[in-house]
Design a protein around this motif. Structure first.
Motif, PDB file in Angstrom:
ATOM      1  N   GLU A   3     -42.786  -8.427   9.751  1.00  0.00           N
ATOM      2  CA  GLU A   3     -43.455  -7.150  10.057  1.00  0.00           C
ATOM      3  C   GLU A   3     -42.527  -6.234  10.843  1.00  0.00           C
ATOM      4  O   GLU A   3     -42.495  -5.020  10.613  1.00  0.00           O
ATOM      5  N   GLU A   4     -41.777  -6.792  11.775  1.00  0.00           N
ATOM      6  CA  GLU A   4     -40.843  -5.994  12.559  1.00  0.00           C
ATOM      7  C   GLU A   4     -39.693  -5.469  11.691  1.00  0.00           C
ATOM      8  O   GLU A   4     -39.222  -4.351  11.864  1.00  0.00           O
ATOM      9  N   THR A  24     -39.658  -4.830   8.384  1.00  0.00           N
ATOM     10  CA  THR A  24     -40.115  -3.917   7.327  1.00  0.00           C
ATOM     11  C   THR A  24     -39.242  -4.086   6.074  1.00  0.00           C
ATOM     12  O   THR A  24     -38.350  -4.942   6.025  1.00  0.00           O
ATOM     13  N   ASN A  32     -39.501  -2.074  13.288  1.00  0.00           N
ATOM     14  CA  ASN A  32     -40.400  -1.947  14.437  1.00  0.00           C
ATOM     15  C   ASN A  32     -39.858  -2.794  15.579  1.00  0.00           C
ATOM     16  O   ASN A  32     -39.424  -3.927  15.377  1.00  0.00           O
ATOM     17  N   SER A  43     -39.519  -5.367  18.302  1.00  0.00           N
ATOM     18  CA  SER A  43     -40.196  -6.633  18.542  1.00  0.00           C
ATOM     19  C   SER A  43     -40.746  -6.707  19.972  1.00  0.00           C
ATOM     20  O   SER A  43     -40.081  -6.284  20.920  1.00  0.00           O
TER      21      SER A  43
END
Length: 249
Positions: free
Chosen positions: A85-86, A88, A95, A97
């Protein structure tokens, strides 16, 4: 006025600076008391060459148990999955962490090793990324650092990210993983340990570490914060333009 590519602040101190692994070893070995058990933590920022640290320094100590913290951390596939998720799907942007190193060490294995180190009869040296997780109150805490610029140069030369087997991956993706993930964790860890560091070792030049005491390092930072200062610049090609030959280095 000539642009200063190498700004510096002079600090006067009676303390000596150790340069090279011979001097670093000699200094640290003075703190090893062979008549009693001790625990030395060699905490390493992500990007520090652990193989160099082991071969040039750690192996020189005698009658000690050696533990590498990275061996206890989750494997590459697990870490990469946890930070998806961090990271992408963008080539450059991700993003920030909010994780810590502890999130990437299995609880059971971590607790087992912590107990094992405490129960060991011999002195112990724990080295590696997040080594301090294995002992919260060591007899000696040595922090091994490296500049971000040198990390990026090593990425380009084929170094993988922390817990990632990606030597030939696009360098921008390596930078992204460093910037949004491992450098965030490394900075949080360094900040939490800073006031307790006994020695700081800069490893930015391969084979030639420079070591100062934690007290001298903290005094230098206090002096720096009491006056105007400028950080060392670097000029690099990037997705938004620029070339290395625009500035004469």
């Amino acid at each position: 006025m000539t642009y200063d590519l190498h700004p510096k602040i002079n600090v006067v101190s009676s303390e000596s600076i150790q340069s090279g692994y011979d001097q670093v070893f000699q200094k640290l070995n003075e703190y090893l008391i062979h008549t009693k058990k001790q625990i030395f933590i060699f905490e390493c920022y992500p990007g520090v060459d652990l193989q160099e640290i082991f071969e040039q320094l750690v192996e020189r100590f005698t009658d000690v148990r050696i533990v590498c913290s990275d061996d206890i951390a989750l494997d590459s596939a697990s870490v990469t999955s946890m930070i998806a998720e961090e990271m992408t799907t963008d080539r450059v942007f991700g993003n920030m962490s909010r994780q810590t190193f502890q999130d990437f060490f299995p609880i059971h294995e971590l607790q087992t090793m912590q107990e094992d180190i405490q129960n060991c009869q011999n002195s112990v040296i724990v080295y590696g990324t997040a080594a301090s997780l294995l002992c919260s109150d060591p007899d000696l805490l040595v922090y091994f650092g490296i500049t971000r610029w040198e990390i990026q140069l090593r990425y380009r030369a084929g170094m993988s990210n922390w817990k990632a087997n990606n030597p030939s991956e696009d360098s921008l993706k390596k930078f992204k993983r460093g910037y949004f993930f491992e450098w965030r964790l490394g900075d949080r860890s360094r900040h939490s340990l800073f006031k307790n560091i006994n020695f700081y070792v800069d490893t930015s030049v391969r084979g030639i570490p420079k070591m100062v005491s934690g007290n001298l390092l903290r005094a230098c930072i206090i002096k720096t914060g009491q006056q105007p200062f400028r950080v060392v610049p670097y000029f690099d090609q990037s997705v938004w333009g620029g070339t290395m030959d625009e500035v004469e280095l």
